[in-house]
Scaffold this active site. Structure first.
Site, PDB file in Angstrom:
ATOM      1  N   ARG A  57      -8.998   0.225   9.589  1.00 10.91           N
ATOM      2  CA  ARG A  57      -8.519  -1.164   9.996  1.00 10.91           C
ATOM      3  C   ARG A  57      -9.641  -1.670  10.807  1.00 10.91           C
ATOM      4  O   ARG A  57      -9.234  -2.909  11.118  1.00 10.91           O
ATOM      5  CB  ARG A  57      -7.237  -0.933  10.531  1.00 10.91           C
ATOM      6  CG  ARG A  57      -5.857  -1.131   9.871  1.00 10.91           C
ATOM      7  CD  ARG A  57      -4.872  -0.641  10.694  1.00 10.91           C
ATOM      8  NE  ARG A  57      -3.675  -1.323  10.530  1.00 10.91           N
ATOM      9  CZ  ARG A  57      -2.708  -0.930   9.918  1.00 10.91           C
ATOM     10  NH1 ARG A  57      -2.678   0.425   9.295  1.00 10.91           N
ATOM     11  NH2 ARG A  57      -1.311  -1.502   9.445  1.00 10.91           N
ATOM     12  N   LYS A  90       0.924  -1.281  -0.114  1.00  6.09           N
ATOM     13  CA  LYS A  90       0.004   0.001  -0.118  1.00  6.09           C
ATOM     14  C   LYS A  90       0.834   1.055   0.099  1.00  6.09           C
ATOM     15  O   LYS A  90       0.735   2.322  -0.800  1.00  6.09           O
ATOM     16  CB  LYS A  90      -1.060   0.054   1.080  1.00  6.09           C
ATOM     17  CG  LYS A  90      -1.909  -1.160   1.397  1.00  6.09           C
ATOM     18  CD  LYS A  90      -2.781  -1.084   2.627  1.00  6.09           C
ATOM     19  CE  LYS A  90      -2.134  -0.971   3.798  1.00  6.09           C
ATOM     20  NZ  LYS A  90      -1.422  -2.519   4.448  1.00  6.09           N
ATOM     21  N   ARG A 126      11.915  -6.022   4.892  1.00  7.56           N
ATOM     22  CA  ARG A 126      11.944  -4.498   4.768  1.00  7.56           C
ATOM     23  C   ARG A 126      12.988  -3.675   5.429  1.00  7.56           C
ATOM     24  O   ARG A 126      13.165  -4.005   6.712  1.00  7.56           O
ATOM     25  CB  ARG A 126      10.425  -4.086   5.191  1.00  7.56           C
ATOM     26  CG  ARG A 126      10.209  -2.692   4.866  1.00  7.56           C
ATOM     27  CD  ARG A 126       8.544  -2.464   4.689  1.00  7.56           C
ATOM     28  NE  ARG A 126       7.953  -2.571   5.986  1.00  7.56           N
ATOM     29  CZ  ARG A 126       6.514  -2.424   6.261  1.00  7.56           C
ATOM     30  NH1 ARG A 126       5.730  -2.160   5.195  1.00  7.56           N
ATOM     31  NH2 ARG A 126       5.835  -2.689   7.228  1.00  7.56           N
ATOM     32  N   ARG A 152       0.658  -9.267  13.460  1.00 10.38           N
ATOM     33  CA  ARG A 152      -0.212  -8.035  12.701  1.00 10.38           C
ATOM     34  C   ARG A 152      -0.856  -8.747  11.812  1.00 10.38           C
ATOM     35  O   ARG A 152      -1.866  -8.138  11.520  1.00 10.38           O
ATOM     36  CB  ARG A 152       0.886  -7.177  12.078  1.00 10.38           C
ATOM     37  CG  ARG A 152       1.537  -6.315  13.174  1.00 10.38           C
ATOM     38  CD  ARG A 152       2.920  -5.692  12.657  1.00 10.38           C
ATOM     39  NE  ARG A 152       2.706  -4.787  11.403  1.00 10.38           N
ATOM     40  CZ  ARG A 152       3.684  -4.349  10.542  1.00 10.38           C
ATOM     41  NH1 ARG A 152       5.024  -5.005  10.560  1.00 10.38           N
ATOM     42  NH2 ARG A 152       3.690  -3.556   9.471  1.00 10.38           N
ATOM     43  N   ARG A 181      11.877  -1.637  11.111  1.00  6.32           N
ATOM     44  CA  ARG A 181      10.999  -1.283  11.885  1.00  6.32           C
ATOM     45  C   ARG A 181      10.971  -2.383  12.968  1.00  6.32           C
ATOM     46  O   ARG A 181      10.960  -3.433  12.732  1.00  6.32           O
ATOM     47  CB  ARG A 181       9.685  -1.240  11.207  1.00  6.32           C
ATOM     48  CG  ARG A 181       9.499   0.401  10.611  1.00  6.32           C
ATOM     49  CD  ARG A 181       8.172   0.231   9.797  1.00  6.32           C
ATOM     50  NE  ARG A 181       6.912  -0.215  10.507  1.00  6.32           N
ATOM     51  CZ  ARG A 181       5.899  -0.430   9.574  1.00  6.32           C
ATOM     52  NH1 ARG A 181       5.674   0.389   8.598  1.00  6.32           N
ATOM     53  NH2 ARG A 181       4.790  -0.931  10.110  1.00  6.32           N
TER      54      ARG A 181
END
Ligand code: AMP
Length: 216
Positions: free
Chosen positions: A92, A17, A131, A174, A163
């Site tokens: 969300r 996204k 990532r 998550r 992160r």
């Protein structure tokens, strides 16, 4: 200009996204409202909101609806949102979807499209755990989008970092949160007739082409 411009990007973490938002913003002037980015900025600035949000985020849980919806509602009132916006990572939960509706109504706006970024868990976990981020906002991936020089941002030369919520354990949490709380929004927007899907497993250029098709 693309035809649809008041947008929600909906999908699991790691579906791209943020990446496709970035690409779209290179061509079109839309306001980019990433609730994750706003919250991370609050944490970096050690604001009260940031201190409240940090615990939830570190555990891969959602920050309470009212907090995030309040942030979005005030952001939507800023003038740049009148030209169109991408809500990236919001709503969300179904409750957030309803709070968004109220905020949009108040601002005299409505959604043109909700784009559902569809990808399977295996690829999502692979992407999340590989990532790499930079403080300047640039995002890379050790497997799919490497920086030119290992560990260094192509754009600003700063060191890249992972992160804390992209560790395998938290990324799995998550995803679980996504299936339980966020996935019901797919049906919610389908019923409203504004949901379009893109195949987020495709390489970036193909996924982007599909996104543009959906927006026109
Ligand atoms: P993201 O950058 O979109 O992956 O978001 C990172 C984290 O920020 C999430 O795991 C949540 O803890 C928090 N967060 C971001 N957006 C929301 C939202 N709409 N509702 C609740 N928490 C959120």
């Amino acid at each position: 200009m693309i035809k649809k411009k008041n947008l929600v990007f909906l999908g699991p973490p790691g579906a791209g996204k943020g990446t496709l938002s970035g690409q779209l913003l290179e061509e079109y002037s839309l306001a980019h409202i990433s609730t994750g980015d706003i919250l991370r900025k609050e944490i970096a600035n050690q604001t009260e909101l940031g201190i409240q949000a940090k615990d939830f985020m570190d555990k891969g849980q959602l920050v309470p609806d009212e907090v995030v919806a309040g942030m979005v509602a005030s952001r939507l009132m800023e003038s740049d949102c009148g030209e169109g916006f991408i809500l990236d990572g919001f709503p969300r939960t179904l409750n957030q979807g309803k709070l968004l509706e109220q905020a949009l109504k108040k601002a005299g706006m409505e959604l043109d499209a909700v784009i559902y970024f569809n990808a399977g868990d295996e690829l999502l976990l692979q992407r999340l755990t590989a990532r790499l981020n930079c403080k300047c906002g640039a995002v890379y991936n050790k497997l799919f989008m490497k920086p030119a020089k290992e560990g260094i941002c192509d754009k600003c030369g700063d060191s890249l970092f992972q992160r804390p919520d992209d560790s395998l354990e938290t990324a799995k949490d998550r995803l679980e949160v996504y299936y339980k709380l966020t996935e019901p929004l797919i049906e919610y927007y389908k019923v409203k007739g504004i949901l379009s899907e893109i195949d987020s497993e495709l390489p970036k250029a193909e996924a982007y082409a599909m996104l543009l098709e959906r927006l026109n």
